[in-house]
Design a protein around this motif. Structure first.
Motif, PDB file in Angstrom:
ATOM      1  N   ILE A  22       0.018  -9.109   2.945  1.00 63.65           N
ATOM      2  CA  ILE A  22       1.320  -9.385   2.336  1.00 63.65           C
ATOM      3  C   ILE A  22       2.304  -9.879   3.400  1.00 63.65           C
ATOM      4  N   THR A  75       7.380 -12.557  -2.269  1.00 64.05           N
ATOM      5  CA  THR A  75       6.465 -11.568  -1.694  1.00 64.05           C
ATOM      6  C   THR A  75       6.668 -10.207  -2.349  1.00 64.05           C
ATOM      7  N   GLY A  95       3.845  -7.990  -4.357  1.00 65.67           N
ATOM      8  CA  GLY A  95       3.579  -6.566  -4.232  1.00 65.67           C
ATOM      9  C   GLY A  95       3.563  -5.866  -5.580  1.00 65.67           C
ATOM     10  N   GLY A 137       7.253  -5.379   0.168  1.00 62.00           N
ATOM     11  CA  GLY A 137       7.047  -6.811   0.313  1.00 62.00           C
ATOM     12  C   GLY A 137       8.221  -7.501   0.983  1.00 62.00           C
TER      13      GLY A 137
END
Length: 291
Positions: free
Chosen positions: A40, A69, A73, A196
């Motif tokens: 990630i 991002t 997550g 994230g």
């Protein structure tokens, strides 16, 4: 030279600390080590690079990447981990799943963006500050400033807001929190989103520091950040910061005085020593089970 390497290590350690925060946030709620977090981190850095390259600008590009991002997550939690929790599968199943997700995300980055290393623009190019023989670049200063600012925001969210109260309640007893009206699934998704976001900021900072990004950059960085999280006491945000700084400084020292061959192994050597002496980490605490 010693002080110079400490300064270099502090800047690098801040990046590790931000990745370690993601491990600690998820572990605090689910008691799960999310081994997909390194991928990630790489995803956030790569998307930031792509958006900046498309002339979005550094700040807008990184902000959009943070959101993207964070959503990744949440999707990982919803698609892969939540079904396992509903089926009450063994914890090892979730752990293996995160390892698989890590490989999936990394390979998708390779498929769509290629496996080669690419230049990442320097985010802070304001020269350097000279203090005698010690040189501190603007990038190092801003890495510390941005990292500490984000850490302060995360601590404020966890300890001073209603959603933070729900996170702490879910951490202590998710069933009791659910009975009291806390939407535990939403809290878990929000935690993955925060993880994230912090990983993206770390990816952009480290990418700008070394001016390079690539799909596999999250593998070793993720392991070192995990070592930092365990070293400081996994589940503790201050512990993640302390562990990240220790790992960063020790890595910088090892590269200078022992050679670059030992820079990747020194974090794990320190981790093993600390866990032998203090198994719960430097700022960790023993879990208390009521019977």
């Amino acid at each position: 030279m010693l002080i110079q390497q400490i300064v270099n290590g502090l800047a690098l350690g801040m990046g590790y600390a931000l990745i370690a925060v993601g491990y600690s946030l998820v572990f605090g709620i689910l008691r799960l080590v999310n081994f997909s977090h390194g991928a990630i981190y790489a995803f956030g850095a790569e998307i930031s690079m792509v958006l900046i390259g498309l002339n979005f600008g550094a700040v807008p590009g990184i902000i959009i990447s943070m959101i993207a991002t964070g959503i990744l997550g949440v999707l990982i939690n919803k698609a892969a981990l939540e079904p396992l929790r509903k089926k009450k599968s063994m914890p090892i199943a979730s752990l293996i799943t995160t390892i698989g997700i890590s490989n999936i995300v990394t390979n998708l980055l390779i498929v769509f963006l290629g496996s080669e290393k690419r230049n990442f623009p320097q985010l802070f190019n304001y020269g350097s500050v000279q203090l005698g023989a010690i040189s501190i670049s603007s990038t190092q200063i801003m890495m510390c400033v941005v990292s500490l600012s984000l850490m302060s925001v995360l601590v404020f969210i966890v300890y001073k807001t209603k959603i933070g109260l729900a996170m702490r309640a879910s951490e202590q007893n998710s069933k009791a929190a659910n009975l009291m009206g806390v939407n535990v699934n939403f809290v878990i998704s929000f935690t993955f989103f925060l993880a994230g976001v912090s990983a993206t900021i770390s990816g952009a900072l480290v990418g700008g520091y070394y001016q390079i990004v690539y799909p596999n950059m999250g593998f070793m960085a993720g392991l070192k950040a995990f070592a930092a999280a365990v070293l400081g006491g996994i589940g503790s945000l201050p512990g993640a910061l302390l562990g990240g700084l220790i790992v960063g400084i020790s890595e910088s020292m090892a590269a200078t005085f022992l050679g670059s061959t030992y820079r990747d192994s020194i974090a794990f050597i320190i981790l093993i020593i600390v866990l032998i002496v203090r198994p719960n980490g430097l700022l960790g605490r023993k879990g208390i089970t009521k019977v």
